[in-house]
Design an enzyme around this catalytic site. Structure first.
Site, PDB file in Angstrom:
ATOM      1  N   GLY A  13       0.825  -1.197   0.000  1.00 38.64           N
ATOM      2  CA  GLY A  13       0.000   0.000   0.000  1.00 38.64           C
ATOM      3  C   GLY A  13       0.861   1.249   0.000  1.00 38.64           C
ATOM      4  N   THR A 140       5.228   2.772   5.337  1.00 41.63           N
ATOM      5  CA  THR A 140       3.902   2.237   5.636  1.00 41.63           C
ATOM      6  C   THR A 140       3.139   3.222   6.497  1.00 41.63           C
ATOM      7  OG1 THR A 140       2.608   0.508   6.737  1.00 41.63           O
ATOM      8  CG2 THR A 140       4.799   0.880   7.585  1.00 41.63           C
ATOM      9  N   ASP A 142       0.812   2.322   8.391  1.00 49.40           N
ATOM     10  CA  ASP A 142       0.405   1.602   9.597  1.00 49.40           C
ATOM     11  C   ASP A 142       1.401   1.747  10.739  1.00 49.40           C
ATOM     12  OD1 ASP A 142      -1.495   0.719   7.820  1.00 49.40           O
ATOM     13  OD2 ASP A 142      -0.695  -1.303   7.632  1.00 49.40           O
ATOM     14  N   MET A 192      -8.007   2.903   8.982  1.00 54.07           N
ATOM     15  CA  MET A 192      -7.195   1.842   8.410  1.00 54.07           C
ATOM     16  C   MET A 192      -6.141   1.374   9.414  1.00 54.07           C
ATOM     17  SD  MET A 192      -6.633   3.171   4.476  1.00 54.07           S
ATOM     18  CE  MET A 192      -5.957   1.630   3.846  1.00 54.07           C
ATOM     19  N   GLY A 193      -5.438   0.322   8.994  1.00 55.30           N
ATOM     20  CA  GLY A 193      -4.369  -0.203   9.835  1.00 55.30           C
ATOM     21  C   GLY A 193      -4.537  -1.666  10.175  1.00 55.30           C
ATOM     22  N   ARG A 194      -5.536  -2.304   9.573  1.00 51.78           N
ATOM     23  CA  ARG A 194      -5.839  -3.705   9.864  1.00 51.78           C
ATOM     24  C   ARG A 194      -5.986  -3.882  11.369  1.00 51.78           C
ATOM     25  NH1 ARG A 194      -1.375  -4.707   6.086  1.00 51.78           N
ATOM     26  NH2 ARG A 194      -2.216  -4.909   3.990  1.00 51.78           N
ATOM     27  N   GLU A 248     -10.328  -0.730  11.692  1.00 49.97           N
ATOM     28  CA  GLU A 248     -11.007  -1.537  10.678  1.00 49.97           C
ATOM     29  C   GLU A 248     -10.905  -3.026  10.977  1.00 49.97           C
ATOM     30  OE1 GLU A 248      -9.209  -0.924   6.857  1.00 49.97           O
ATOM     31  OE2 GLU A 248      -7.249  -1.681   7.476  1.00 49.97           O
ATOM     32  N   GLN A 302      -7.024   8.021   3.013  1.00 50.44           N
ATOM     33  CA  GLN A 302      -6.138   8.159   4.166  1.00 50.44           C
ATOM     34  C   GLN A 302      -4.672   8.142   3.758  1.00 50.44           C
ATOM     35  OE1 GLN A 302      -7.554   5.570   7.592  1.00 50.44           O
ATOM     36  NE2 GLN A 302      -9.108   5.079   6.059  1.00 50.44           N
ATOM     37  N   ARG A 303      -4.386   7.610   2.584  1.00 55.13           N
ATOM     38  CA  ARG A 303      -2.998   7.544   2.146  1.00 55.13           C
ATOM     39  C   ARG A 303      -2.741   8.288   0.839  1.00 55.13           C
ATOM     40  NH1 ARG A 303      -3.547   1.068   1.141  1.00 55.13           N
ATOM     41  NH2 ARG A 303      -4.251   1.108  -1.028  1.00 55.13           N
TER      42      ARG A 303
END
Length: 429
Positions: A13, A140, A142, A192-194, A248, A302-303
């Site tokens: 991503g 990343t 995240d 986001m961020g799993r 998420e 978001q990205r």
């Protein structure tokens, strides 16, 4: 010393600042006599396999300069292609392409899986007798590369900009919620961020003094929907309204998960969203105020929302790219360029290197010590950690006819020297 060419690729991503790392690599490479042409692999390692190499050294300087303001990976592209041990033909092909194009340096911009790929290629080249320097470049949103003690990398380029995005989104959401709460007292926002909580935690940066009616739920601290509903209603009784930010990847039952090539869940592709499940539950259970709960599910904005990019993040992304190029030119194969925070009250960083095997496939969780005892907030120590990353000002974007001017690379490709090839994962049957 004979010049050898450099291939840079992006994977996974993208982020708002990934292209500034690319720019740092391109511009730094000009300073090293040992580095010849810089090529960009089109769509990551797939571009290497397909021998699709964009000549970055021949691009107009103004287009390279605009990489600072061009978000995500539209310049050379990214991919989600995992090199697995059984894909021996792919590994053979990579070596063949590098040999054919006199490639002596390979830089991979990406997250934990990408560091694993760079590490595999570094080992493979050594085993095959190919004089190749492989270096990783961290990326990343995240912030999950490295360890929870932050010894390997303090933060990854991309996180500061996404944290800044959420800082502003929460401010805006609070203004709307405060004005429309008689009809819409609850707003649920999914980050986001799993299953890694750094992005939803950034919501607290919008309200460090805790003046908003804000609840934050991280995937690292699961709880039943019933408890969330009780806590939302408690906030409604106290404040008359409530903002909820939730990971998420927060466990709410089956969401119809869809996996990517790395085996990670793509929550924005899955059948259901955590936010919608929570909104439905709150409305079915009933709120302690008139009106209904509503939900916002930001996605890849978001990205890619460049207007919210952190100037600190941009500067660090550029510098880490330059450091990676210097490591490559110095022959430091098997390392990732890294950012480490200096001790002291003022925020400053230094750049270093860490062995790729130590960061390959790493997955830093949000530290438990930064989650408030209530489970619905983060601590002041997290705020102190994250606050410097979002910077002080807003980025000024280059504009043309009312639209942002972005990099548009010319389609200058290296001449193909090998037979056409289909990557193993793309073959049918």
């Amino acid at each position: 010393m004979a010049k050898r060419n450099l291939v840079v690729a992006q994977s996974g991503g993208p982020t708002p600042v990934i292209n500034n790392s690319l720019r740092g690599i391109i511009e730094a490479a000009r300073d090293f006599d040992a580095v010849g042409t810089v090529y960009g692999a089109r769509h990551g390692i797939e571009g290497v396999l397909k021998e699709e190499l964009i000549n970055l050294s021949s691009q107009p300087p103004e287009e390279i300069a605009l990489l600072r303001y061009t978000p995500v990976a539209g310049s050379i592209g990214t991919c989600r292609y995992k090199l697995k041990p059984a894909q021996t033909e792919d590994f053979d092909r990579i070596i063949d392409v590098f040999r054919a194009h006199n490639v002596g340096y390979f830089l991979y911009i990406g997250g934990n899986d990408s560091m694993d790929t760079a590490n595999k290629i570094a080992r493979l080249a050594h085993e095959r007798g190919l004089d190749l320097v492989a270096v990783g470049v961290p990326k990343t949103i995240d912030n999950d590369v490295g360890d929870s003690e932050f010894r390997l990398v303090d933060h990854t380029p991309g996180y500061g900009s996404t944290a800044k995005y959420w800082t502003h989104m929460i401010q805006y959401a609070n203004e709307e919620n405060g004005g429309s709460c008689p009809a819409d007292p609850v707003l649920v926002m999914q980050a986001m961020g799993r299953k890694i909580g750094f992005i939803p935690a950034a919501a607290r940066l919008a309200d460090p003094n805790r003046e908003m009616p804000l609840l934050i739920y991280l995937a690292e601290r699961p709880c039943p929907l019933e408890r969330i509903a009780d806590e939302v209603n408690d906030m409604l009784r106290k404040r008359g309204r409530c903002l909820v930010v939730i990971s998420e990847g927060f466990h709410v039952g089956d969401v119809g998960e869809i996996k990517d090539a790395f085996g990670h869940t793509s929550f924005s592709s899955s059948k259901l969203t955590v936010a919608q499940i929570l909104v439905n539950y709150l409305n079915e259970k009933g709120l302690a105020a008139k009106g209904a709960a509503r939900g916002n599910v930001p996605g890849t904005d978001q990205r890619h929302s460049m207007a919210y990019a952190s100037t600190v993040d941009l500067e660090e992304a550029y510098n880490v790219g330059r450091v990676a190029a210097a490591l490559a030119a110095d022959g430091s194969s098997g390392f990732m360029a890294t950012i480490l925070r200096n001790p002291g009250p003022a925020y400053t960083v230094r750049y270093d290197k860490v062995p790729l095997p130590e960061v390959a496939n790493s997955e830093r969780k949000f530290p438990a010590r930064w989650i408030a005892p209530s489970g619905t907030d983060v601590t002041d120590d997290f705020v102190k950690y994250a606050r410097p990353l979002i910077g002080e000002d807003m980025l000024t974007l280059p504009m043309c006819d009312g639209r942002q001017r972005m990099t548009r690379l010319q389609p200058i490709f290296a001449e193909k020297k090998l037979p056409a090839y289909t990557p193993q994962m793309d073959r049918k049957g």
